[in-house]
Design a protein around this motif. Structure first.
Motif, PDB file in Angstrom:
ATOM      1  N   ASP A  53      46.415  -0.407 -30.360  1.00  0.00           N
ATOM      2  CA  ASP A  53      47.447  -1.434 -30.461  1.00  0.00           C
ATOM      3  C   ASP A  53      48.844  -0.824 -30.553  1.00  0.00           C
ATOM      4  OD1 ASP A  53      45.457  -3.249 -30.389  1.00  0.00           O
ATOM      5  OD2 ASP A  53      45.479  -3.712 -32.541  1.00  0.00           O
ATOM      6  N   ASP A  63      34.970  -8.652 -21.754  1.00  0.00           N
ATOM      7  CA  ASP A  63      35.326  -8.432 -23.155  1.00  0.00           C
ATOM      8  C   ASP A  63      36.166  -9.598 -23.679  1.00  0.00           C
ATOM      9  OD1 ASP A  63      35.545  -7.051 -25.545  1.00  0.00           O
ATOM     10  OD2 ASP A  63      36.586  -5.326 -24.690  1.00  0.00           O
ATOM     11  N   ASP A  64      36.136  -9.787 -24.980  1.00  0.00           N
ATOM     12  CA  ASP A  64      36.955 -10.818 -25.651  1.00  0.00           C
ATOM     13  C   ASP A  64      36.739 -12.189 -25.023  1.00  0.00           C
ATOM     14  OD1 ASP A  64      37.859  -8.556 -26.908  1.00  0.00           O
ATOM     15  OD2 ASP A  64      39.890  -8.624 -26.114  1.00  0.00           O
ATOM     16  N   LEU A  67      36.385   4.135 -27.846  1.00  0.00           N
ATOM     17  CA  LEU A  67      37.676   3.554 -28.255  1.00  0.00           C
ATOM     18  C   LEU A  67      38.681   4.696 -28.426  1.00  0.00           C
ATOM     19  CD1 LEU A  67      36.043   1.069 -30.758  1.00  0.00           C
ATOM     20  CD2 LEU A  67      37.313   0.379 -28.712  1.00  0.00           C
ATOM     21  N   VAL A  68      39.786   4.595 -27.730  1.00  0.00           N
ATOM     22  CA  VAL A  68      40.730   5.715 -27.699  1.00  0.00           C
ATOM     23  C   VAL A  68      41.634   5.738 -28.929  1.00  0.00           C
ATOM     24  CG1 VAL A  68      42.592   4.533 -26.406  1.00  0.00           C
ATOM     25  CG2 VAL A  68      42.272   7.002 -26.125  1.00  0.00           C
ATOM     26  N   GLU A 105      30.479   2.037 -27.637  1.00  0.00           N
ATOM     27  CA  GLU A 105      31.730   1.712 -26.965  1.00  0.00           C
ATOM     28  C   GLU A 105      32.735   2.811 -27.296  1.00  0.00           C
ATOM     29  OE1 GLU A 105      33.504  -2.083 -28.016  1.00  0.00           O
ATOM     30  OE2 GLU A 105      35.159  -1.806 -26.596  1.00  0.00           O
ATOM     31  N   GLU A 157      30.910  -9.352 -31.056  1.00  0.00           N
ATOM     32  CA  GLU A 157      31.658  -8.240 -31.649  1.00  0.00           C
ATOM     33  C   GLU A 157      32.326  -8.675 -32.937  1.00  0.00           C
ATOM     34  OE1 GLU A 157      34.553  -6.822 -28.775  1.00  0.00           O
ATOM     35  OE2 GLU A 157      35.655  -8.690 -28.791  1.00  0.00           O
ATOM     36  N   ASN A 178      36.626   0.774 -22.009  1.00  0.00           N
ATOM     37  CA  ASN A 178      37.583  -0.322 -21.818  1.00  0.00           C
ATOM     38  C   ASN A 178      38.566   0.063 -20.724  1.00  0.00           C
ATOM     39  OD1 ASN A 178      37.064  -2.300 -24.166  1.00  0.00           O
ATOM     40  ND2 ASN A 178      37.042  -0.274 -25.126  1.00  0.00           N
ATOM     41  N   VAL A 179      38.693  -0.787 -19.743  1.00  0.00           N
ATOM     42  CA  VAL A 179      39.593  -0.508 -18.629  1.00  0.00           C
ATOM     43  C   VAL A 179      40.738  -1.521 -18.664  1.00  0.00           C
ATOM     44  CG1 VAL A 179      39.757  -0.442 -16.122  1.00  0.00           C
ATOM     45  CG2 VAL A 179      37.741   0.485 -17.243  1.00  0.00           C
ATOM     46  N   GLU A 235      30.816  -8.474 -39.579  1.00  0.00           N
ATOM     47  CA  GLU A 235      31.205  -7.795 -40.816  1.00  0.00           C
ATOM     48  C   GLU A 235      30.273  -8.115 -41.981  1.00  0.00           C
ATOM     49  OE1 GLU A 235      35.379  -8.605 -41.474  1.00  0.00           O
ATOM     50  OE2 GLU A 235      35.979  -7.286 -39.817  1.00  0.00           O
ATOM     51  N   GLN A 239      31.871   3.444 -31.152  1.00  0.00           N
ATOM     52  CA  GLN A 239      31.288   2.428 -32.037  1.00  0.00           C
ATOM     53  C   GLN A 239      29.948   1.963 -31.480  1.00  0.00           C
ATOM     54  OE1 GLN A 239      33.153  -1.485 -32.535  1.00  0.00           O
ATOM     55  NE2 GLN A 239      32.528  -1.491 -34.695  1.00  0.00           N
ATOM     56  N   ILE A 281      48.781   1.340 -26.346  1.00  0.00           N
ATOM     57  CA  ILE A 281      48.281   0.852 -25.051  1.00  0.00           C
ATOM     58  C   ILE A 281      49.333  -0.013 -24.352  1.00  0.00           C
ATOM     59  CG2 ILE A 281      46.594  -0.686 -23.922  1.00  0.00           C
ATOM     60  CD1 ILE A 281      45.205   1.816 -24.516  1.00  0.00           C
ATOM     61  N   LEU A 321      46.000   7.302 -18.603  1.00  0.00           N
ATOM     62  CA  LEU A 321      45.233   7.171 -19.838  1.00  0.00           C
ATOM     63  C   LEU A 321      43.786   6.757 -19.540  1.00  0.00           C
ATOM     64  CD1 LEU A 321      46.481   5.760 -23.160  1.00  0.00           C
ATOM     65  CD2 LEU A 321      44.306   4.969 -22.295  1.00  0.00           C
ATOM     66  N   ARG A 375      35.875 -11.595 -31.100  1.00  0.00           N
ATOM     67  CA  ARG A 375      35.775 -11.450 -32.552  1.00  0.00           C
ATOM     68  C   ARG A 375      36.353 -12.629 -33.312  1.00  0.00           C
ATOM     69  NH1 ARG A 375      38.730  -6.486 -33.523  1.00  0.00           N
ATOM     70  NH2 ARG A 375      40.386  -7.599 -34.593  1.00  0.00           N
ATOM     71  N   GLU A 423      34.153  -2.271 -19.639  1.00  0.00           N
ATOM     72  CA  GLU A 423      34.509  -3.536 -20.272  1.00  0.00           C
ATOM     73  C   GLU A 423      35.885  -3.934 -19.762  1.00  0.00           C
ATOM     74  OE1 GLU A 423      34.152  -3.656 -24.541  1.00  0.00           O
ATOM     75  OE2 GLU A 423      32.130  -2.809 -24.473  1.00  0.00           O
TER      76      GLU A 423
HETATM   77  P1  C2E Z   1      38.079  -4.229 -27.871  1.00  0.00           P
HETATM   78  O1  C2E Z   1      37.595  -3.553 -26.644  1.00  0.00           O
HETATM   79  O2  C2E Z   1      37.777  -5.659 -28.034  1.00  0.00           O
HETATM   80  O3  C2E Z   1      37.479  -3.344 -29.058  1.00  0.00           O
HETATM   81  C1  C2E Z   1      37.090  -3.849 -30.289  1.00  0.00           C
HETATM   82  C2  C2E Z   1      38.130  -3.574 -31.354  1.00  0.00           C
HETATM   83  O4  C2E Z   1      37.719  -4.220 -32.557  1.00  0.00           O
HETATM   84  C3  C2E Z   1      38.276  -2.094 -31.727  1.00  0.00           C
HETATM   85  O5  C2E Z   1      39.619  -1.884 -32.153  1.00  0.00           O
HETATM   86  C4  C2E Z   1      37.319  -1.954 -32.910  1.00  0.00           C
HETATM   87  O6  C2E Z   1      37.622  -0.881 -33.763  1.00  0.00           O
HETATM   88  C5  C2E Z   1      37.530  -3.272 -33.591  1.00  0.00           C
HETATM   89  N1  C2E Z   1      36.351  -3.699 -34.366  1.00  0.00           N
HETATM   90  C6  C2E Z   1      35.052  -3.432 -34.126  1.00  0.00           C
HETATM   91  N2  C2E Z   1      34.256  -4.012 -35.041  1.00  0.00           N
HETATM   92  C7  C2E Z   1      35.079  -4.688 -35.883  1.00  0.00           C
HETATM   93  C8  C2E Z   1      34.841  -5.492 -37.068  1.00  0.00           C
HETATM   94  O7  C2E Z   1      33.723  -5.704 -37.529  1.00  0.00           O
HETATM   95  N3  C2E Z   1      35.952  -6.018 -37.670  1.00  0.00           N
HETATM   96  C9  C2E Z   1      37.212  -5.797 -37.197  1.00  0.00           C
HETATM   97  N4  C2E Z   1      38.225  -6.334 -37.866  1.00  0.00           N
HETATM   98  N5  C2E Z   1      37.461  -5.028 -36.107  1.00  0.00           N
HETATM   99  C10 C2E Z   1      36.402  -4.495 -35.454  1.00  0.00           C
HETATM  100  P2  C2E Z   1      40.532  -0.719 -31.580  1.00  0.00           P
HETATM  101  O8  C2E Z   1      39.742   0.543 -31.444  1.00  0.00           O
HETATM  102  O9  C2E Z   1      41.776  -0.689 -32.391  1.00  0.00           O
HETATM  103  O10 C2E Z   1      40.848  -1.210 -30.091  1.00  0.00           O
HETATM  104  C11 C2E Z   1      41.622  -2.354 -29.857  1.00  0.00           C
HETATM  105  C12 C2E Z   1      41.646  -2.698 -28.390  1.00  0.00           C
HETATM  106  O11 C2E Z   1      42.331  -1.689 -27.632  1.00  0.00           O
HETATM  107  C13 C2E Z   1      40.261  -2.786 -27.751  1.00  0.00           C
HETATM  108  O12 C2E Z   1      39.686  -4.059 -28.009  1.00  0.00           O
HETATM  109  C14 C2E Z   1      40.580  -2.567 -26.295  1.00  0.00           C
HETATM  110  O13 C2E Z   1      41.007  -3.752 -25.681  1.00  0.00           O
HETATM  111  C15 C2E Z   1      41.759  -1.599 -26.361  1.00  0.00           C
HETATM  112  N6  C2E Z   1      41.255  -0.222 -26.120  1.00  0.00           N
HETATM  113  C16 C2E Z   1      40.550   0.578 -26.965  1.00  0.00           C
HETATM  114  N7  C2E Z   1      40.252   1.751 -26.373  1.00  0.00           N
HETATM  115  C17 C2E Z   1      40.762   1.686 -25.114  1.00  0.00           C
HETATM  116  C18 C2E Z   1      40.768   2.601 -23.988  1.00  0.00           C
HETATM  117  O14 C2E Z   1      40.200   3.702 -24.022  1.00  0.00           O
HETATM  118  N8  C2E Z   1      41.425   2.192 -22.855  1.00  0.00           N
HETATM  119  C19 C2E Z   1      42.033   0.967 -22.773  1.00  0.00           C
HETATM  120  N9  C2E Z   1      42.640   0.642 -21.606  1.00  0.00           N
HETATM  121  N10 C2E Z   1      42.028   0.087 -23.794  1.00  0.00           N
HETATM  122  C20 C2E Z   1      41.404   0.439 -24.952  1.00  0.00           C
END
Ligand code: C2E
Ligand code: MG
Ligand code: MG
Ligand code: MG
Length: 285
Positions: free
Chosen positions: A75, A180-181, A61-62, A59, A237, A118-119, A240, A45, A78, A90, A204, A150
């Motif tokens: 979700d 993050d967050d 995202l897995v 960023e 982050e 993201n770690v 929309e 993203q 993880i 992972l 967010r 992050e």
């Molecule tokens: P995060 O790091 O805070 O990532 C942002 C999440 O918000 C992502 O969801 C992204 O798709 C979503 N997002 C981005 N822009 C918007 C928007 O405008 N509106 C809405 N509603 N959502 C948006 P995703 O990909 O489902 O990831 C969720 C969480 O899972 C991530 O939150 C992160 O904490 C974790 N994650 C994702 N990839 C990895 C990874 O490779 N390893 C680890 N350990 N955690 C991961």
């Protein structure tokens, strides 16, 4: 919820049961195999500059392409991985995959954008994270400027001393980090300084209400001010709408990310964009 009495208990009980269902255990062993069989994939993203809307980073995202259940989102798996050491596998897979992807984009002649990874909390509080980055950077020295991490506020505060050590060691290798967050947890401001993180990402949940809710708006403003006063960069982050973009730009937020600009994209889409970018603005060197 109080009046639900009995129902609440049942809900609690059934939630407890899902934790130990064979289904959940099966998913865990399938994930273990899935990592080995190459079923994970990364989507990217973009982050943009608030002033121009130009891409300035990505960023990773897995996602898990499950053979029977289809595409699964973090979700959905993880937390399962986090209950066991599988999360370490992972995270390692993700970090390596980003390094390989950047190397591939580089050899295609594209101008790289920094990619943040993201770690998990588990990994953040272990020295292995630093060792892994050291390995990656030994193989690809130029990546120091193009890989970032992050860590959520919650992950940091789970073990703040170790997170501080890890982030500072990474910084010595040239690897930047983001909190993050931010705003959703409880970071002590004392730690925030010691972490030496480069960036705060406003959670967010505040961006959601920024155009309608005074409280959310003030929190976003306060986080931007905090970042400025600590010489940190700030990313919002979950943008929309155009109205959210306009407001955040007015507040002096430097970087933005959200569906308004782009959803997370497949490698094929991202490659297409990087290629197009090169055609629009050829490198001078
Ligand atoms: P995060 O790091 O805070 O990532 C942002 C999440 O918000 C992502 O969801 C992204 O798709 C979503 N997002 C981005 N822009 C918007 C928007 O405008 N509106 C809405 N509603 N959502 C948006 P995703 O990909 O489902 O990831 C969720 C969480 O899972 C991530 O939150 C992160 O904490 C974790 N994650 C994702 N990839 C990895 C990874 O490779 N390893 C680890 N350990 N955690 C991961
Ligand atoms: Mg993130
Ligand atoms: Mg986030
Ligand atoms: Mg999140």
């Amino acid at each position: 919820a109080k009046s639900a009495g009995k129902g609440c208990y049942r809900f609690w009980q059934s939630e407890y049961l899902t934790d130990v269902t064979p289904e959940r255990m099966r998913l865990e062993s399938e994930l273990r195999e899935g990592i080995e069989n190459g079923e994970l994939e990364l989507h990217y993203q973009p982050k943009v500059e608030a002033e121009t809307g130009q891409h300035c980073g990505l960023e990773a995202l897995v996602r898990w392409q499950h053979p029977k259940l289809g595409l699964l989102y973090p979700d959905q798996f993880i937390s399962i991985a986090e209950e066991t050491n599988l999360i370490i596998e992972l995270d390692r897979w993700v970090i390596r995959a980003v390094a390989h992807q950047q190397a591939e984009w580089r050899s295609a002649g594209f101008e790289l954008l920094p990619v943040s990874i993201n770690v998990s909390a588990t990994h953040a509080s272990r020295h292995e994270l630093v060792v892994l980055f050291a390995e990656i950077l030994a193989a690809y020295p130029y990546l120091a400027n193009y890989i970032e991490i992050e860590l959520t506020e919650t992950a940091i505060m789970a073990n703040p001393d170790q997170a501080t050590l890890s982030l500072n060691s990474l910084l010595e290798m040239g690897v930047k980090s983001s909190v993050d967050d931010f705003g959703s947890g409880y970071t002590s401001l004392g730690y925030l300084k010691k972490l030496n993180a480069n960036t705060l990402k406003i959670d967010r949940s505040f961006i959601n209400g920024i155009t309608t809710d005074f409280y959310d708006r003030d929190v976003a403003k306060a986080i931007i001010a905090l970042a400025n006063s600590m010489s940190m960069e700030v990313v919002a982050e979950g943008i929309e709408t155009k109205a959210q973009w306009d407001l955040l730009r007015e507040f002096g937020c430097q970087y933005l990310q959200g569906f308004y600009f782009s959803r997370p994209l497949t490698v094929a889409c991202m490659t297409h964009i990087l290629k197009h970018r090169l055609e629009e603005a050829p490198m001078l060197s």
